[in-house]
Design a protein around this motif. Structure first.
Motif, PDB file in Angstrom:
ATOM      1  N   PRO A 133       0.813  -1.231   0.000  1.00 38.71           N
ATOM      2  CA  PRO A 133       0.000   0.000   0.000  1.00 38.71           C
ATOM      3  C   PRO A 133       0.837   1.266   0.000  1.00 38.71           C
ATOM      4  CG  PRO A 133      -0.907  -1.616   1.534  1.00 38.71           C
ATOM      5  CD  PRO A 133       0.417  -2.148   1.089  1.00 38.71           C
ATOM      6  N   GLU A 134       1.914   1.296   0.803  1.00 40.11           N
ATOM      7  CA  GLU A 134       2.773   2.476   0.850  1.00 40.11           C
ATOM      8  C   GLU A 134       3.505   2.678  -0.478  1.00 40.11           C
ATOM      9  OE1 GLU A 134       2.053   1.072   4.951  1.00 40.11           O
ATOM     10  OE2 GLU A 134       2.735   0.105   3.117  1.00 40.11           O
ATOM     11  N   LEU A 135       3.937   1.594  -1.102  1.00 28.99           N
ATOM     12  CA  LEU A 135       4.619   1.701  -2.390  1.00 28.99           C
ATOM     13  C   LEU A 135       3.673   2.230  -3.465  1.00 28.99           C
ATOM     14  CD1 LEU A 135       6.652  -1.626  -2.318  1.00 28.99           C
ATOM     15  CD2 LEU A 135       7.624   0.667  -2.221  1.00 28.99           C
ATOM     16  N   ARG A 136       2.449   1.697  -3.496  1.00 30.78           N
ATOM     17  CA  ARG A 136       1.482   2.167  -4.496  1.00 30.78           C
ATOM     18  C   ARG A 136       1.170   3.642  -4.297  1.00 30.78           C
ATOM     19  NH1 ARG A 136      -0.479  -3.129  -3.653  1.00 30.78           N
ATOM     20  NH2 ARG A 136      -1.890  -2.452  -1.986  1.00 30.78           N
ATOM     21  N   GLN A 137       1.032   4.068  -3.058  1.00 29.13           N
ATOM     22  CA  GLN A 137       0.772   5.474  -2.777  1.00 29.13           C
ATOM     23  C   GLN A 137       1.933   6.347  -3.239  1.00 29.13           C
ATOM     24  OE1 GLN A 137      -1.940   6.895  -1.651  1.00 29.13           O
ATOM     25  NE2 GLN A 137      -1.205   8.963  -1.157  1.00 29.13           N
ATOM     26  N   ARG A 187       2.177   7.018  -7.192  1.00 27.53           N
ATOM     27  CA  ARG A 187       1.008   7.527  -7.919  1.00 27.53           C
ATOM     28  C   ARG A 187       1.401   8.422  -9.089  1.00 27.53           C
ATOM     29  NH1 ARG A 187      -2.834  10.545  -3.983  1.00 27.53           N
ATOM     30  NH2 ARG A 187      -0.800  11.372  -3.341  1.00 27.53           N
ATOM     31  N   SER A 188       2.531   9.116  -8.967  1.00 23.68           N
ATOM     32  CA  SER A 188       2.949  10.028 -10.029  1.00 23.68           C
ATOM     33  C   SER A 188       3.572   9.310 -11.219  1.00 23.68           C
ATOM     34  CB  SER A 188       3.945  11.059  -9.482  1.00 23.68           C
ATOM     35  OG  SER A 188       5.142  10.410  -9.057  1.00 23.68           O
ATOM     36  N   VAL A 189       3.897   8.021 -11.068  1.00 18.17           N
ATOM     37  CA  VAL A 189       4.478   7.240 -12.161  1.00 18.17           C
ATOM     38  C   VAL A 189       3.336   6.591 -12.930  1.00 18.17           C
ATOM     39  CG1 VAL A 189       6.053   5.371 -12.778  1.00 18.17           C
ATOM     40  CG2 VAL A 189       6.562   6.826 -10.804  1.00 18.17           C
ATOM     41  N   GLU A 190       3.069   7.067 -14.127  1.00 22.81           N
ATOM     42  CA  GLU A 190       1.892   6.636 -14.862  1.00 22.81           C
ATOM     43  C   GLU A 190       2.045   5.270 -15.509  1.00 22.81           C
ATOM     44  OE1 GLU A 190       0.852   9.638 -17.669  1.00 22.81           O
ATOM     45  OE2 GLU A 190       0.434  11.169 -16.127  1.00 22.81           O
ATOM     46  N   ASP A 191       3.263   4.904 -15.876  1.00 22.26           N
ATOM     47  CA  ASP A 191       3.494   3.659 -16.600  1.00 22.26           C
ATOM     48  C   ASP A 191       3.455   2.470 -15.635  1.00 22.26           C
ATOM     49  OD1 ASP A 191       4.804   1.439 -17.946  1.00 22.26           O
ATOM     50  OD2 ASP A 191       5.490   2.885 -19.439  1.00 22.26           O
ATOM     51  N   LEU A 199       8.536  -2.407 -11.778  1.00 22.71           N
ATOM     52  CA  LEU A 199       9.975  -2.614 -11.574  1.00 22.71           C
ATOM     53  C   LEU A 199      10.385  -2.313 -10.138  1.00 22.71           C
ATOM     54  CD1 LEU A 199      11.440  -1.150 -14.899  1.00 22.71           C
ATOM     55  CD2 LEU A 199      10.807  -3.511 -14.356  1.00 22.71           C
ATOM     56  N   VAL A 200       9.668  -1.395  -9.500  1.00 19.20           N
ATOM     57  CA  VAL A 200       9.928  -1.146  -8.079  1.00 19.20           C
ATOM     58  C   VAL A 200       9.599  -2.399  -7.275  1.00 19.20           C
ATOM     59  CG1 VAL A 200       9.309   0.236  -6.073  1.00 19.20           C
ATOM     60  CG2 VAL A 200       9.522   1.327  -8.306  1.00 19.20           C
ATOM     61  N   ASN A 201       8.493  -3.041  -7.595  1.00 14.97           N
ATOM     62  CA  ASN A 201       8.116  -4.277  -6.901  1.00 14.97           C
ATOM     63  C   ASN A 201       9.158  -5.372  -7.126  1.00 14.97           C
ATOM     64  OD1 ASN A 201       5.995  -5.922  -5.452  1.00 14.97           O
ATOM     65  ND2 ASN A 201       6.106  -7.080  -7.346  1.00 14.97           N
ATOM     66  N   ASP A 202       9.652  -5.506  -8.355  1.00 17.87           N
ATOM     67  CA  ASP A 202      10.707  -6.482  -8.634  1.00 17.87           C
ATOM     68  C   ASP A 202      11.938  -6.220  -7.774  1.00 17.87           C
ATOM     69  OD1 ASP A 202      10.034  -8.399 -10.863  1.00 17.87           O
ATOM     70  OD2 ASP A 202       9.503  -6.535 -11.868  1.00 17.87           O
ATOM     71  N   THR A 203      12.262  -4.950  -7.611  1.00 10.72           N
ATOM     72  CA  THR A 203      13.450  -4.583  -6.842  1.00 10.72           C
ATOM     73  C   THR A 203      13.265  -4.881  -5.359  1.00 10.72           C
ATOM     74  OG1 THR A 203      13.767  -2.806  -8.456  1.00 10.72           O
ATOM     75  CG2 THR A 203      15.144  -2.746  -6.489  1.00 10.72           C
ATOM     76  N   VAL A 204      12.071  -4.622  -4.845  1.00 10.92           N
ATOM     77  CA  VAL A 204      11.783  -4.924  -3.443  1.00 10.92           C
ATOM     78  C   VAL A 204      11.843  -6.433  -3.202  1.00 10.92           C
ATOM     79  CG1 VAL A 204       9.977  -4.869  -1.676  1.00 10.92           C
ATOM     80  CG2 VAL A 204      10.464  -2.822  -3.044  1.00 10.92           C
TER      81      VAL A 204
END
Length: 279
Positions: A82-86, A89-93, A99-104
């Motif tokens: 939830p914190e990552l998605r929030q 929000r400014s990243v539209e793609d 890719l952030v999720n892959d990195t986490v």
């Protein structure tokens, strides 16, 4: 058979010094190249700095770098969705957000070699903590009474001091002469190796599915391959990941295989969207 599209990810985690680690995911496909970089506190796993690189290619715009300030202070760990998605929000793609999720996920895997920074006295204590906290989360942690190789025993006595974790994912999309599609995909990382092949009809309904796990922590993990037949007959395009995970057994399945098959189900959809953009 006609080759249509390819995707490739490389995620890795390195120790910068006694306080920080850096985690990166580089992504390439037939059309774009991206990289996410996170500088993370090794003890708390809080993100200290994050940026997105959009890398130029011949005939395209040059490189650009976007600082992701909203990610600062977010924990790069399980449960931070939830914190990552929030923060994103400014990243539209959608791809760039993924890719952030892959990195986490890479950071979570690298924790096996950060157990002291994370407050554990030794690898055995870390292994016991995972067995308690993640009980029921996947095939391995749902059948600990049948597991013959503990996570600590699987890793063995070696320890990584600098390069903590590597993972590569790759996918290729083909069109058969009869108009159907084939997607080949694989994941290979410091702990796992698994492959999958999907055959889809012209309406993107799955007609055949196959998977294998050449390297996993324990043979109980391979039992999750039997869940793959549950997705045959489904139209997978735009199917939410939670729904796909349920079809693949959720806690009775393998989270890495679910990730692989979810990425694969998006392969044809992504290709079709790029061809529409070129028309």
């Amino acid at each position: 058979m006609e080759f249509l599209f390819q995707r490739f990810w490389h995620s890795f985690v390195e120790r910068l010094d006694e306080k920080y680690i850096v985690a990166r995911t580089t992504y390439q496909d037939t059309r774009v190249e991206r990289e996410i970089v996170l500088r993370i506190d090794a003890g708390s796993l809080d993100i200290e700095e994050a940026w997105l690189l959009r890398l130029g290619r011949p005939g395209m715009m040059g490189d650009s770098r976007e600082e992701l300030q909203a990610l600062k202070g977010v924990k790069a760990y399980l449960g931070s969705g939830p914190e990552l998605r929030q923060a994103l929000r400014s990243v539209e793609d959608e791809l760039e957000r993924s890719l952030v999720n892959d990195t986490v996920i890479a950071v979570v895997q690298a924790e096996s070699f950060l157990y002291r920074e994370r407050g554990y006295d030794d690898a055995a204590e870390y292994t016991r903590a995972w067995e308690e906290f993640y009980l029921g989360s996947c095939r391995y942690y749902s059948y600990l009474d049948r597991v013959q190789v503990s996570w600590g025993d699987f890793i063995g006595p070696f320890s990584r001091e600098t390069r903590l974790f590597d993972r590569c994912k790759t996918q290729q999309l083909f069109r058969e002469d009869n108009g159907t599609y084939r997607i080949n995909g694989s994941i290979i990382d410091s702990f796992h190796h698994m492959t999958a092949c999907l055959e889809l009809d012209q309406d993107m309904k799955l007609s055949q599915a196959w998977a294998d796990m050449p390297r996993v922590p324990d043979k109980v993990c391979r039992e999750s391959i039997g869940q793959v037949s549950n997705i045959i007959g489904h139209t997978l395009a735009e199917k939410p990941k939670k729904e796909l995970a349920q079809l693949l057994g959720a806690g009775q399945g393998c989270v890495h295989l679910i990730d692989l098959l979810y990425d694969s189900t998006r392969m044809l959809e992504l290709y079709l969207s790029t061809t529409r953009d070129r028309q």
